[in-house]
Design a protein around this motif. Structure first.
Motif, PDB file in Angstrom:
ATOM      1  N   ILE A 163       2.016  11.472   4.058  1.00 38.14           N
ATOM      2  CA  ILE A 163       2.257  10.543   5.167  1.00 38.14           C
ATOM      3  C   ILE A 163       1.071  10.523   6.130  1.00 38.14           C
ATOM      4  O   ILE A 163       0.621   9.457   6.561  1.00 38.14           O
ATOM      5  N   THR A 164       0.541  11.681   6.467  1.00 38.92           N
ATOM      6  CA  THR A 164      -0.573  11.759   7.427  1.00 38.92           C
ATOM      7  C   THR A 164      -1.797  11.004   6.923  1.00 38.92           C
ATOM      8  O   THR A 164      -2.441  10.260   7.681  1.00 38.92           O
ATOM      9  N   GLU A 165      -2.126  11.174   5.655  1.00 37.81           N
ATOM     10  CA  GLU A 165      -3.302  10.501   5.080  1.00 37.81           C
ATOM     11  C   GLU A 165      -3.127   8.981   5.078  1.00 37.81           C
ATOM     12  O   GLU A 165      -4.065   8.238   5.404  1.00 37.81           O
ATOM     13  N   MET A 166      -1.931   8.514   4.713  1.00 35.19           N
ATOM     14  CA  MET A 166      -1.700   7.065   4.687  1.00 35.19           C
ATOM     15  C   MET A 166      -1.704   6.487   6.096  1.00 35.19           C
ATOM     16  O   MET A 166      -2.138   5.352   6.310  1.00 35.19           O
ATOM     17  N   ALA A 167      -1.228   7.253   7.072  1.00 31.44           N
ATOM     18  CA  ALA A 167      -1.231   6.776   8.457  1.00 31.44           C
ATOM     19  C   ALA A 167      -2.661   6.542   8.948  1.00 31.44           C
ATOM     20  O   ALA A 167      -2.946   5.544   9.629  1.00 31.44           O
ATOM     21  N   LYS A 168      -3.568   7.457   8.606  1.00 28.86           N
ATOM     22  CA  LYS A 168      -4.964   7.296   8.999  1.00 28.86           C
ATOM     23  C   LYS A 168      -5.582   6.064   8.327  1.00 28.86           C
ATOM     24  O   LYS A 168      -6.342   5.326   8.941  1.00 28.86           O
ATOM     25  N   LYS A 169      -5.250   5.867   7.056  1.00 29.45           N
ATOM     26  CA  LYS A 169      -5.799   4.736   6.308  1.00 29.45           C
ATOM     27  C   LYS A 169      -5.319   3.406   6.875  1.00 29.45           C
ATOM     28  O   LYS A 169      -6.080   2.422   6.940  1.00 29.45           O
ATOM     29  N   VAL A 188       4.677   5.536  10.210  1.00 28.31           N
ATOM     30  CA  VAL A 188       4.712   5.505   8.746  1.00 28.31           C
ATOM     31  C   VAL A 188       5.958   6.215   8.225  1.00 28.31           C
ATOM     32  O   VAL A 188       6.617   5.746   7.294  1.00 28.31           O
ATOM     33  N   ARG A 189       6.297   7.353   8.831  1.00 25.91           N
ATOM     34  CA  ARG A 189       7.483   8.105   8.404  1.00 25.91           C
ATOM     35  C   ARG A 189       8.754   7.249   8.576  1.00 25.91           C
ATOM     36  O   ARG A 189       9.628   7.218   7.699  1.00 25.91           O
ATOM     37  N   ASN A 190       8.853   6.574   9.703  1.00 22.68           N
ATOM     38  CA  ASN A 190      10.031   5.731   9.952  1.00 22.68           C
ATOM     39  C   ASN A 190      10.119   4.580   8.960  1.00 22.68           C
ATOM     40  O   ASN A 190      11.213   4.226   8.492  1.00 22.68           O
ATOM     41  N   LYS A 191       8.960   3.992   8.638  1.00 21.78           N
ATOM     42  CA  LYS A 191       8.960   2.862   7.706  1.00 21.78           C
ATOM     43  C   LYS A 191       9.346   3.316   6.304  1.00 21.78           C
ATOM     44  O   LYS A 191      10.114   2.634   5.605  1.00 21.78           O
ATOM     45  N   LEU A 192       8.835   4.464   5.879  1.00 21.23           N
ATOM     46  CA  LEU A 192       9.193   4.991   4.558  1.00 21.23           C
ATOM     47  C   LEU A 192      10.680   5.302   4.483  1.00 21.23           C
ATOM     48  O   LEU A 192      11.333   5.034   3.474  1.00 21.23           O
ATOM     49  N   TYR A 219       0.837  -1.206   0.000  1.00 18.93           N
ATOM     50  CA  TYR A 219       0.000   0.000   0.000  1.00 18.93           C
ATOM     51  C   TYR A 219       0.873   1.257   0.000  1.00 18.93           C
ATOM     52  O   TYR A 219       0.602   2.223  -0.725  1.00 18.93           O
ATOM     53  N   LEU A 220       1.937   1.267   0.817  1.00 18.73           N
ATOM     54  CA  LEU A 220       2.840   2.414   0.865  1.00 18.73           C
ATOM     55  C   LEU A 220       3.483   2.672  -0.491  1.00 18.73           C
ATOM     56  O   LEU A 220       3.579   3.816  -0.946  1.00 18.73           O
ATOM     57  N   LYS A 221       3.939   1.610  -1.141  1.00 17.19           N
ATOM     58  CA  LYS A 221       4.583   1.755  -2.450  1.00 17.19           C
ATOM     59  C   LYS A 221       3.618   2.301  -3.498  1.00 17.19           C
ATOM     60  O   LYS A 221       3.981   3.134  -4.328  1.00 17.19           O
ATOM     61  N   LYS A 222       2.381   1.840  -3.439  1.00 14.00           N
ATOM     62  CA  LYS A 222       1.414   2.198  -4.469  1.00 14.00           C
ATOM     63  C   LYS A 222       0.845   3.595  -4.275  1.00 14.00           C
ATOM     64  O   LYS A 222       0.607   4.320  -5.263  1.00 14.00           O
ATOM     65  N   HIS A 223       0.627   4.010  -3.025  1.00 10.89           N
ATOM     66  CA  HIS A 223      -0.118   5.243  -2.773  1.00 10.89           C
ATOM     67  C   HIS A 223       0.743   6.423  -2.307  1.00 10.89           C
ATOM     68  O   HIS A 223       0.209   7.507  -2.061  1.00 10.89           O
ATOM     69  N   SER A 224       2.053   6.238  -2.186  1.00  8.46           N
ATOM     70  CA  SER A 224       2.907   7.351  -1.770  1.00  8.46           C
ATOM     71  C   SER A 224       2.982   8.409  -2.871  1.00  8.46           C
ATOM     72  O   SER A 224       3.288   8.089  -4.028  1.00  8.46           O
ATOM     73  N   LEU A 225       2.706   9.670  -2.518  1.00  6.83           N
ATOM     74  CA  LEU A 225       2.821  10.782  -3.453  1.00  6.83           C
ATOM     75  C   LEU A 225       4.190  11.417  -3.250  1.00  6.83           C
ATOM     76  O   LEU A 225       4.496  11.919  -2.162  1.00  6.83           O
ATOM     77  N   LEU A 226       5.005  11.400  -4.297  1.00  9.36           N
ATOM     78  CA  LEU A 226       6.379  11.865  -4.181  1.00  9.36           C
ATOM     79  C   LEU A 226       6.549  13.256  -4.768  1.00  9.36           C
ATOM     80  O   LEU A 226       6.014  13.563  -5.832  1.00  9.36           O
ATOM     81  N   ALA A 227       7.312  14.089  -4.069  1.00  8.08           N
ATOM     82  CA  ALA A 227       7.700  15.399  -4.597  1.00  8.08           C
ATOM     83  C   ALA A 227       8.851  15.191  -5.576  1.00  8.08           C
ATOM     84  O   ALA A 227       9.316  14.063  -5.787  1.00  8.08           O
TER      85      ALA A 227
END
Length: 275
Positions: A30-36, A44-48, A14-22
């Motif tokens: 990160i905040t949105e994925m953490a809630k999901k 989540v930040r540490n895992k990324l 899920y992290l790989k697929k939905h991460s929005l990269l600058a």
């Protein structure tokens, strides 16, 4: 005893697929994925971070960082930054030279130093002779600001940053009694602001006499034009927010207190068509 929740293969996917990269590959949502995922933001930040270190996700590359206007730094601009920084120029002086923001230049200097392209020399300690020479030759304007930095840099062979730091320490130690008057700016800054105002409002009469002389003897002053004109300029810190919706950019300028000053709509740039 607190048991840490193990990351599942499904969560990692899920992290790989939905991460929005600058553009620097930093993750923006990160905040949105953490809630999901029902996890903490820090988790989540540490895992990324771990995934980027291991190569499971693109590593952060700050050399791709752009300024607020979306512009990359050219090789020529980097050369100028390196040259001016080594000569002791301030971030503001460098940003004025490049037509960029001070914050953007500060970030670029950091990236150049981190990549090894801008090497900072180990600063030599101040000798007692240099310190006494500085105390004897430093000069101040009427508000307590130093007004002969160029002369001092030549005398003691130090850059601007070293001088400002040393003068601050000498003031705290009581060896320089002249202090800066609170809420004032240096004479050099005032001159720069006056020059800016003169150029910006050159079309505005400075007084009634000048306005009267500019009129023809047969002309009359319209009643709806005010006879007294007051112009005030002051330096403030701005926060620029750029919002892009379907290719249309809108820039909003705020004060640091959150007050909206201006809104600017940018004309979208047409995509290039390959020949």
């Amino acid at each position: 005893m607190i048991l840490l929740k193990t990351w599942t293969t499904k969560e990692l996917a899920y992290l790989k697929k939905h991460s929005l990269l600058a553009e620097t590959n930093e993750v923006l949502n990160i905040t949105e994925m953490a809630k999901k995922l029902n996890r903490t933001t820090q988790s989540v930040r540490n895992k990324l971070y771990s995934m980027q270190r291991s190569g499971d996700m693109p590593a952060v590359d700050r050399s791709m960082q752009r300024d607020a206007g979306g512009r990359f730094y050219s090789p020529e601009e980097d050369k100028r930054i390196i040259s001016m920084y080594k000569q002791g120029a301030t971030y503001r002086e460098i940003s004025d030279s490049l037509g960029r923001t001070e914050t953007s230049v500060t970030g670029r200097v950091y990236n150049l130093r981190k990549s090894g392209r801008l090497k900072t020399k180990k600063l030599k300690r101040w000798t007692e002779k240099e310190t006494q020479l500085l105390i004897a030759r430093v000069r101040f304007d009427e508000t307590g600001h130093v007004n002969n930095y160029e002369e001092l840099m030549r005398l003691v062979s130090k850059n601007y940053h070293q001088l400002t730091g040393k003068i601050t320490k000498l003031r705290k130690a009581g060896k320089i009694s002249t202090s800066v008057q609170p809420g004032t700016t240096s004479k050099k800054s005032k001159q720069a602001m006056k020059k800016f105002n003169d150029a910006r409002f050159a079309h505005v009469p400075k007084n009634k006499e000048e306005k009267t002389m500019s009129l023809d003897s047969h002309e009359t002053v319209p009643q709806d034009i005010p006879q007294a004109i007051s112009i005030e300029s002051r330096e403030i810190t701005l926060i620029l927010t750029t919002t892009t919706i379907n290719g249309h950019k809108v820039q909003q300028f705020f004060t640091k207190d959150g007050e909206l000053l201006a809104t600017k709509k940018l004309t979208p740039v047409a995509p290039e068509i390959s020949k």
